[in-house]
Design a protein around this motif. Structure first.
Motif, PDB file in Angstrom:
ATOM      1  N   SER A 196      11.097  -1.683   0.784  1.00  0.00           N
ATOM      2  CA  SER A 196      12.418  -1.897   1.357  1.00  0.00           C
ATOM      3  C   SER A 196      13.320  -2.655   0.390  1.00  0.00           C
ATOM      4  CB  SER A 196      12.303  -2.701   2.654  1.00  0.00           C
ATOM      5  OG  SER A 196      13.558  -3.144   3.119  1.00  0.00           O
ATOM      6  N   VAL A 219       5.468 -10.922   8.003  1.00  0.00           N
ATOM      7  CA  VAL A 219       5.963 -10.704   6.636  1.00  0.00           C
ATOM      8  C   VAL A 219       5.690 -11.922   5.767  1.00  0.00           C
ATOM      9  CG1 VAL A 219       7.884  -9.921   5.224  1.00  0.00           C
ATOM     10  CG2 VAL A 219       7.775  -9.247   7.627  1.00  0.00           C
ATOM     11  N   SER A 267      12.548 -13.670   5.676  1.00  0.00           N
ATOM     12  CA  SER A 267      11.218 -13.100   5.905  1.00  0.00           C
ATOM     13  C   SER A 267      10.365 -13.035   4.641  1.00  0.00           C
ATOM     14  CB  SER A 267      11.352 -11.693   6.497  1.00  0.00           C
ATOM     15  OG  SER A 267      11.962 -11.739   7.763  1.00  0.00           O
ATOM     16  N   VAL A 276      14.416  -5.512   5.062  1.00  0.00           N
ATOM     17  CA  VAL A 276      13.930  -6.882   5.123  1.00  0.00           C
ATOM     18  C   VAL A 276      15.068  -7.841   4.784  1.00  0.00           C
ATOM     19  CG1 VAL A 276      13.158  -7.134   2.707  1.00  0.00           C
ATOM     20  CG2 VAL A 276      11.911  -8.304   4.551  1.00  0.00           C
ATOM     21  N   HIS A 309       6.888  -1.699   8.250  1.00  0.00           N
ATOM     22  CA  HIS A 309       7.733  -1.446   9.416  1.00  0.00           C
ATOM     23  C   HIS A 309       7.648   0.035   9.760  1.00  0.00           C
ATOM     24  CE1 HIS A 309      11.018  -1.047  12.153  1.00  0.00           C
ATOM     25  NE2 HIS A 309      11.742  -0.341  11.305  1.00  0.00           N
ATOM     26  N   THR A 354       8.469 -11.837  11.895  1.00  0.00           N
ATOM     27  CA  THR A 354       8.783 -12.565  10.665  1.00  0.00           C
ATOM     28  C   THR A 354       7.523 -13.212  10.115  1.00  0.00           C
ATOM     29  OG1 THR A 354      11.078 -12.965  11.291  1.00  0.00           O
ATOM     30  CG2 THR A 354      10.113 -14.492   9.703  1.00  0.00           C
ATOM     31  N   THR A 362       4.532  -4.846  10.958  1.00  0.00           N
ATOM     32  CA  THR A 362       5.618  -5.736  11.344  1.00  0.00           C
ATOM     33  C   THR A 362       6.683  -4.929  12.069  1.00  0.00           C
ATOM     34  OG1 THR A 362       7.160  -7.428  10.539  1.00  0.00           O
ATOM     35  CG2 THR A 362       6.759  -5.545   9.088  1.00  0.00           C
ATOM     36  N   TYR A 401       7.442  -5.891   1.806  1.00  0.00           N
ATOM     37  CA  TYR A 401       7.776  -5.280   3.090  1.00  0.00           C
ATOM     38  C   TYR A 401       8.126  -3.829   2.826  1.00  0.00           C
ATOM     39  CZ  TYR A 401      10.837  -4.552   7.273  1.00  0.00           C
ATOM     40  OH  TYR A 401      11.455  -4.097   8.413  1.00  0.00           O
ATOM     41  N   GLN A 416      11.722  -7.048  -3.699  1.00  0.00           N
ATOM     42  CA  GLN A 416      12.036  -6.035  -2.701  1.00  0.00           C
ATOM     43  C   GLN A 416      13.038  -5.012  -3.245  1.00  0.00           C
ATOM     44  OE1 GLN A 416       9.389  -7.092   0.269  1.00  0.00           O
ATOM     45  NE2 GLN A 416      10.790  -5.360   0.266  1.00  0.00           N
ATOM     46  N   GLN A 437      12.125  -8.556  12.480  1.00  0.00           N
ATOM     47  CA  GLN A 437      12.028  -9.750  11.642  1.00  0.00           C
ATOM     48  C   GLN A 437      13.400 -10.269  11.218  1.00  0.00           C
ATOM     49  OE1 GLN A 437      12.988  -9.289   8.147  1.00  0.00           O
ATOM     50  NE2 GLN A 437      13.358  -7.115   8.576  1.00  0.00           N
ATOM     51  N   ARG A 438      14.388  -9.390  11.181  1.00  0.00           N
ATOM     52  CA  ARG A 438      15.718  -9.818  10.748  1.00  0.00           C
ATOM     53  C   ARG A 438      16.417 -10.691  11.784  1.00  0.00           C
ATOM     54  NH1 ARG A 438      15.647  -5.045  12.993  1.00  0.00           N
ATOM     55  NH2 ARG A 438      17.348  -4.267  14.306  1.00  0.00           N
TER      56      ARG A 438
END
Length: 330
Positions: free
Chosen positions: A286, A194, A308, A304, A215, A191, A159, A279, A5, A163-164
């Motif tokens: 991200s 992902v 996730s 992200v 996202h 989540t 997503t 993600y 990521q 998710q966080r």
């Protein structure tokens, strides 16, 4: 845990639109499926992909409503698809495979926004988890032959920065023991989107199928956000005192064309060739950020987080999902 990521410097910005990311992209001869491609961000994506030359199949629980929404858009057809009904998913898959067409892009975009009281499908599964994750998992696996036949395909799972807010509720993902919280249920489902992306890419990259989670940012005009009511939207800084949407892409608040851009970017951009299991946010990969502040009325953070993209959790979710689907298909 090592991770991939890291932004790649695409040159796009939070304000980039679907037309920006599709500039110079020719999708003539490409086949795309967009679940809920008849409303909100899905409709924006459907229109943009059609303008670029793609043929699009829209999956919808209400085909008549969907057909009316996409009327006049070139090369678009509608098929019945209820992601909470395994038989409906299987029927949709069978119809597409029988057509003999390769599938170049699958956009798993449909979502279920649950009311305050829990809603369950016919199997007893919580509706957001069932729609946002289980149904799309079943759909994607069923369409594998068509994706593989494309000789280079992509799957994009829409997503959310939510998710966080929660890992998978491993001991009780369907809230069978009480304590239902619609926001927690939504975060879990996002989540799951992902984690599914991570494991699906690991399993299918060798077949030429790459997978991304996108996202879109917070779009006040979508049915999901407008359904919460005026007062909560105002408190979240999504609308002003006059009820007009607040557009501030640098702080995560976007138009539909800006929100759908990251979805379309994941589906089509050559900048992502050779990559997957990632993600996406603001039309780029991200960064991983476990220290981002809680969202406020002024700013929505949406990087992200580690839980996730954890590969062990991704594999664990895959096996849990197989068990849940098999349990109801006997």
């Amino acid at each position: 845990m090592t991770h991939k990521q890291r932004p790649i410097g695409t040159g796009f910005t939070p304000a980039s639109t679907v037309d920006d990311v599709l500039a110079g992209v020719d999708l003539t001869g490409k086949n795309v499926i967009v679940t809920a491609g008849h409303s909100g961000l899905g409709l924006v994506a459907t229109r943009a992909l059609s303008r670029a030359g793609a043929s699009v199949v829209v999956g919808s629980r209400d085909p008549e409503r969907a057909a009316a929404a996409v009327a006049g858009i070139e090369r678009v057809e509608v098929g019945r698809l209820d992601l909470m009904d395994p038989a409906s998913v299987d029927a949709f898959v069978a119809r597409y495979l029988e057509s003999g067409r390769p599938l170049h892009v699958l956009i798993n975009n449909a979502g279920y926004a649950a009311p305050a009281e829990i809603v369950r499908d016919a199997r007893g599964y919580e509706a957001q988890f069932a729609t946002n994750h289980l149904g799309h998992f079943q759909l994607t696996l069923g369409l594998h032959p068509a994706l593989q036949a494309a000789d280079g395909a992509r799957v994009v799972n829409t997503t959310s920065g939510a998710q966080r807010m929660s890992d998978i509720l491993w001991d009780d993902p369907n809230f069978t023991r009480g304590g239902y919280d619609p926001g927690l249920a939504y975060a879990q489902s996002k989540t799951a989107n992902v984690l599914f992306t991570v494991e699906l890419d690991r399993r299918w990259a060798g077949d030429g199928i790459r997978v991304f989670a996108a996202h879109p940012g917070v779009v006040a005009t979508t049915s999901f956000n407008s359904a919460v009511g005026v007062a909560p939207q105002r408190a979240q800084g999504l609308i002003d005192d006059a009820g007009r949407p607040v557009i501030d892409p640098e702080r995560g608040k976007k138009t539909e064309a800006q929100g759908a851009a990251t979805i379309v970017f994941g589906a089509t951009s050559p900048l992502l060739d050779g990559m997957g299991g990632l993600y996406l946010n603001n039309c780029d990969v991200s960064q991983l950020n476990d220290n981002q502040p809680a969202p406020t009325a002024q700013e929505v953070t949406a990087d992200v987080v580690s839980h996730s993209v954890d590969p062990k959790s991704a594999e664990r979710l895959w096996h849990l999902t197989e068990q849940l689907l098999t349990r109801t298909c006997l």
